[in-house]
Design a protein around this motif. Structure first.
Motif, PDB file in Angstrom:
ATOM      1  N   VAL A 184       0.802  -1.347   0.143  1.00  0.00           N
ATOM      2  CA  VAL A 184       0.071  -0.179  -0.031  1.00  0.00           C
ATOM      3  C   VAL A 184       0.920   1.200  -0.050  1.00  0.00           C
ATOM      4  O   VAL A 184       0.313   2.280  -0.577  1.00  0.00           O
ATOM      5  N   ARG A 185       1.978   1.176   0.500  1.00  0.00           N
ATOM      6  CA  ARG A 185       2.964   2.377   0.647  1.00  0.00           C
ATOM      7  C   ARG A 185       2.942   3.185  -0.883  1.00  0.00           C
ATOM      8  O   ARG A 185       3.047   4.340  -0.913  1.00  0.00           O
ATOM      9  N   PRO A 186       3.240   2.275  -2.007  1.00  0.00           N
ATOM     10  CA  PRO A 186       3.364   3.184  -3.242  1.00  0.00           C
ATOM     11  C   PRO A 186       2.207   3.882  -3.618  1.00  0.00           C
ATOM     12  O   PRO A 186       2.223   4.890  -4.564  1.00  0.00           O
ATOM     13  N   VAL A 187       0.812   3.369  -3.058  1.00  0.00           N
ATOM     14  CA  VAL A 187      -0.496   3.949  -3.611  1.00  0.00           C
ATOM     15  C   VAL A 187      -0.254   5.174  -2.775  1.00  0.00           C
ATOM     16  O   VAL A 187      -0.878   6.416  -3.758  1.00  0.00           O
ATOM     17  N   LEU A 188       0.415   5.899  -1.875  1.00  0.00           N
ATOM     18  CA  LEU A 188       0.617   7.187  -1.645  1.00  0.00           C
ATOM     19  C   LEU A 188       1.128   7.933  -2.438  1.00  0.00           C
ATOM     20  O   LEU A 188       1.160   9.249  -2.439  1.00  0.00           O
ATOM     21  N   ALA A 189       1.655   7.419  -3.430  1.00  0.00           N
ATOM     22  CA  ALA A 189       2.534   8.280  -4.330  1.00  0.00           C
ATOM     23  C   ALA A 189       1.525   8.966  -5.305  1.00  0.00           C
ATOM     24  O   ALA A 189       2.100   9.809  -6.162  1.00  0.00           O
ATOM     25  N   LEU A 190       0.464   8.412  -5.620  1.00  0.00           N
ATOM     26  CA  LEU A 190      -0.406   9.112  -6.425  1.00  0.00           C
ATOM     27  C   LEU A 190      -1.317  10.147  -5.822  1.00  0.00           C
ATOM     28  O   LEU A 190      -1.422  10.437  -4.801  1.00  0.00           O
ATOM     29  N   VAL A 204      -5.089  -5.801  -5.388  1.00  0.00           N
ATOM     30  CA  VAL A 204      -6.033  -6.707  -4.654  1.00  0.00           C
ATOM     31  C   VAL A 204      -6.406  -7.671  -5.707  1.00  0.00           C
ATOM     32  O   VAL A 204      -6.124  -9.055  -5.365  1.00  0.00           O
ATOM     33  N   GLN A 205      -7.009  -7.113  -6.378  1.00  0.00           N
ATOM     34  CA  GLN A 205      -7.522  -8.110  -7.839  1.00  0.00           C
ATOM     35  C   GLN A 205      -6.666  -8.727  -8.655  1.00  0.00           C
ATOM     36  O   GLN A 205      -6.654 -10.059  -8.753  1.00  0.00           O
ATOM     37  N   GLU A 206      -5.249  -8.259  -8.665  1.00  0.00           N
ATOM     38  CA  GLU A 206      -4.330  -8.915  -9.418  1.00  0.00           C
ATOM     39  C   GLU A 206      -3.274  -9.661  -8.525  1.00  0.00           C
ATOM     40  O   GLU A 206      -2.411 -10.263  -9.001  1.00  0.00           O
ATOM     41  N   GLY A 207      -3.249  -9.471  -7.348  1.00  0.00           N
ATOM     42  CA  GLY A 207      -2.390 -10.064  -6.296  1.00  0.00           C
ATOM     43  C   GLY A 207      -1.021  -9.696  -6.380  1.00  0.00           C
ATOM     44  O   GLY A 207      -0.051 -10.483  -6.318  1.00  0.00           O
ATOM     45  N   LEU A 208      -0.789  -8.374  -6.836  1.00  0.00           N
ATOM     46  CA  LEU A 208       0.491  -7.980  -6.980  1.00  0.00           C
ATOM     47  C   LEU A 208       1.242  -7.816  -5.724  1.00  0.00           C
ATOM     48  O   LEU A 208       0.892  -7.493  -4.619  1.00  0.00           O
ATOM     49  N   SER A 209       2.649  -7.911  -5.836  1.00  0.00           N
ATOM     50  CA  SER A 209       3.514  -8.033  -4.747  1.00  0.00           C
ATOM     51  C   SER A 209       3.834  -6.592  -4.703  1.00  0.00           C
ATOM     52  O   SER A 209       3.340  -5.694  -5.392  1.00  0.00           O
ATOM     53  N   ALA A 210       4.710  -6.338  -3.225  1.00  0.00           N
ATOM     54  CA  ALA A 210       5.263  -4.957  -3.142  1.00  0.00           C
ATOM     55  C   ALA A 210       6.005  -4.418  -4.147  1.00  0.00           C
ATOM     56  O   ALA A 210       5.879  -3.269  -4.736  1.00  0.00           O
ATOM     57  N   ARG A 211       6.974  -5.255  -4.660  1.00  0.00           N
ATOM     58  CA  ARG A 211       7.599  -4.639  -5.979  1.00  0.00           C
ATOM     59  C   ARG A 211       6.858  -4.219  -7.034  1.00  0.00           C
ATOM     60  O   ARG A 211       7.267  -3.413  -7.779  1.00  0.00           O
ATOM     61  N   LYS A 212       5.968  -5.177  -7.346  1.00  0.00           N
ATOM     62  CA  LYS A 212       4.991  -4.908  -8.706  1.00  0.00           C
ATOM     63  C   LYS A 212       4.261  -3.858  -8.351  1.00  0.00           C
ATOM     64  O   LYS A 212       3.947  -2.851  -9.138  1.00  0.00           O
ATOM     65  N   GLU A 214       5.023  -1.180  -6.566  1.00  0.00           N
ATOM     66  CA  GLU A 214       5.946  -0.024  -6.842  1.00  0.00           C
ATOM     67  C   GLU A 214       6.049   0.323  -8.299  1.00  0.00           C
ATOM     68  O   GLU A 214       6.091   1.491  -8.652  1.00  0.00           O
ATOM     69  N   GLU A 215       6.262  -0.816  -9.003  1.00  0.00           N
ATOM     70  CA  GLU A 215       6.524  -0.611 -10.313  1.00  0.00           C
ATOM     71  C   GLU A 215       5.127  -0.013 -11.063  1.00  0.00           C
ATOM     72  O   GLU A 215       5.206   0.799 -12.063  1.00  0.00           O
ATOM     73  N   LEU A 216       4.051  -0.492 -10.740  1.00  0.00           N
ATOM     74  CA  LEU A 216       2.609   0.159 -11.013  1.00  0.00           C
ATOM     75  C   LEU A 216       2.688   1.397 -10.637  1.00  0.00           C
ATOM     76  O   LEU A 216       2.110   2.257 -11.641  1.00  0.00           O
ATOM     77  N   ALA A 217       3.051   1.812  -9.656  1.00  0.00           N
ATOM     78  CA  ALA A 217       2.808   3.284  -9.190  1.00  0.00           C
ATOM     79  C   ALA A 217       3.734   4.268 -10.058  1.00  0.00           C
ATOM     80  O   ALA A 217       3.394   5.350 -10.399  1.00  0.00           O
ATOM     81  N   LYS A 218       4.765   3.759 -10.437  1.00  0.00           N
ATOM     82  CA  LYS A 218       5.727   4.528 -11.114  1.00  0.00           C
ATOM     83  C   LYS A 218       5.284   4.533 -12.412  1.00  0.00           C
ATOM     84  O   LYS A 218       5.316   5.778 -13.083  1.00  0.00           O
ATOM     85  N   GLN A 219       4.719   3.546 -13.043  1.00  0.00           N
ATOM     86  CA  GLN A 219       4.157   3.684 -14.432  1.00  0.00           C
ATOM     87  C   GLN A 219       2.910   4.654 -14.661  1.00  0.00           C
ATOM     88  O   GLN A 219       2.945   5.369 -15.571  1.00  0.00           O
ATOM     89  N   LYS A 220       2.182   4.701 -13.580  1.00  0.00           N
ATOM     90  CA  LYS A 220       1.066   5.507 -13.488  1.00  0.00           C
ATOM     91  C   LYS A 220       1.355   7.009 -13.640  1.00  0.00           C
ATOM     92  O   LYS A 220       0.981   7.991 -14.025  1.00  0.00           O
ATOM     93  N   LYS A 221       2.430   7.263 -12.636  1.00  0.00           N
ATOM     94  CA  LYS A 221       3.051   8.634 -12.616  1.00  0.00           C
ATOM     95  C   LYS A 221       3.470   9.092 -13.799  1.00  0.00           C
ATOM     96  O   LYS A 221       3.482  10.082 -14.257  1.00  0.00           O
ATOM     97  N   GLU A 222       4.505   7.929 -14.403  1.00  0.00           N
ATOM     98  CA  GLU A 222       4.925   8.499 -15.664  1.00  0.00           C
ATOM     99  C   GLU A 222       4.262   8.634 -16.939  1.00  0.00           C
ATOM    100  O   GLU A 222       4.301   9.575 -17.689  1.00  0.00           O
ATOM    101  N   HIS A 223       2.999   7.775 -16.769  1.00  0.00           N
ATOM    102  CA  HIS A 223       2.117   8.204 -17.766  1.00  0.00           C
ATOM    103  C   HIS A 223       1.218   9.445 -17.838  1.00  0.00           C
ATOM    104  O   HIS A 223       0.905   9.994 -18.830  1.00  0.00           O
ATOM    105  N   LYS A 224       0.805   9.501 -16.476  1.00  0.00           N
ATOM    106  CA  LYS A 224       0.266  10.810 -16.082  1.00  0.00           C
ATOM    107  C   LYS A 224       0.992  12.203 -16.500  1.00  0.00           C
ATOM    108  O   LYS A 224       0.236  13.136 -17.045  1.00  0.00           O
ATOM    109  N   LYS A 225       2.336  12.061 -16.016  1.00  0.00           N
ATOM    110  CA  LYS A 225       3.052  13.625 -16.408  1.00  0.00           C
ATOM    111  C   LYS A 225       3.280  13.693 -17.688  1.00  0.00           C
ATOM    112  O   LYS A 225       2.906  14.933 -18.316  1.00  0.00           O
TER     113      LYS A 225
END
Length: 286
Positions: A184-190, A204-212, A214-225
């Motif tokens: 949940v910590r990467p969620v706070l980056a949004l 939760v739906q995809e059962g992502l690990s903590a590392r995954k 973090e990668e998802l949050a990074k992708q979302k930030k880079e895509h939005k910017k």
């Protein structure tokens, strides 16, 4: 395995506040009030029933700790530690419970209640976060001071406090064990609650690990910017294309992209005949 030291230790804190020689006394359960600083908000019914059955069989082996509470001139008591035993004893039908009397002030009582739960590792991350936040709001102190009292690092306290900013639904996911602190910590980056909630649900739906996560949050930030920047760049380039087109009297197109070395691209000028080509080249050679 060596048990991790936590702050000054619950034992030393209790010893420093004992009244009446630390004697164990029997107290009427009806005269004991719950600890207002109890950080735990959820007590599992199944576990309480199991403890109640054990108490019926063997009694309360470890006394609870209490302090005096002046209730309109009538001395009653307030729990310091042992709320599960207190609740289970009531479920077991006991009228009294063994207790040790202490003399804590409010701040020390809040600290001891939190330390007891942290030592037993039975707080969920949101309860822990809210307990830290309540302590800091009620008794202003530096995060370094709180970290020292709790036997934690300052970055650990900082990260736990950040969980209080999560949307209510995401907090409940953490309480229910659907999300770990690492997930949940990467969620706070949004930036917005809507984005945070959507990402938490996806984890939760995809059962992502903590590392995954973090990668998802990074992708979302880079895509939005770039989306915002691309619109601004496109508008700017279009205005340049129009100005150059007017200057050369022909259609101009600019291609622009980001590379590791910076921005690069091409400028192209359209022509429809050999005569137009010669006109443009002559114009550019002036």
């Amino acid at each position: 395995m060596t048990k991790k030291k936590l702050g000054r230790g619950l034992g030393s804190l209790l010893e420093s506040a004992l009244d009446e020689g630390g004697k164990v006394i029997e107290l009427d359960l009806s005269k004991i009030h719950p600890n207002p600083w109890q950080p735990r908000r959820e007590f599992k019914e199944e576990a309480l029933q199991s403890l109640a059955a054990s108490i019926k069989d063997k009694g309360v082996i470890q006394p609870v700790t209490v302090r005096y509470r002046d209730e309109d001139g009538n001395f009653e008591y307030e729990l310091v530690t042992g709320e599960r035993r207190y609740r289970a004893a009531k479920l077991a039908g006991l009228k009294t419970i063994p207790a040790i009397l202490t003399s804590y002030d409010n701040q020390a009582m809040a600290e001891v209640a939190l330390i007891e739960n942290l030592q037993r590792e039975n707080l969920n991350p949101i309860e822990e976060s809210e307990a830290y936040e309540k302590l800091l709001q009620s008794y202003p102190m530096k995060q370094e001071t709180l970290a020292e009292k709790m036997g934690k690092s300052r970055p650990y306290i900082t990260n736990m406090l950040r969980l209080s900013a999560l949307p209510a639904e995401v907090k409940q996911m953490v309480r229910d064990g659907q999300l770990t602190v690492g997930q949940v910590r990467p969620v706070l980056a949004l930036a917005t609650e809507a984005e945070q909630l959507a990402m938490a649900r996806q984890i939760v739906q995809e059962g992502l690990s903590a590392r995954k996560s973090e990668e998802l949050a990074k992708q979302k930030k880079e895509h939005k910017k770039p989306a915002k920047e691309d619109k601004q760049v496109a508008e700017y380039l279009h205005s340049i294309e129009e100005k150059l087109g007017l200057s050369v009297g022909s259609k101009v197109r600019i291609k622009w992209k980001q590379s590791k070395q910076g921005h690069k691209g091409t400028i192209s000028i359209a022509f429809k005949s050999e005569e137009e080509f010669e006109r443009i080249t002559e114009l550019l050679n002036r």
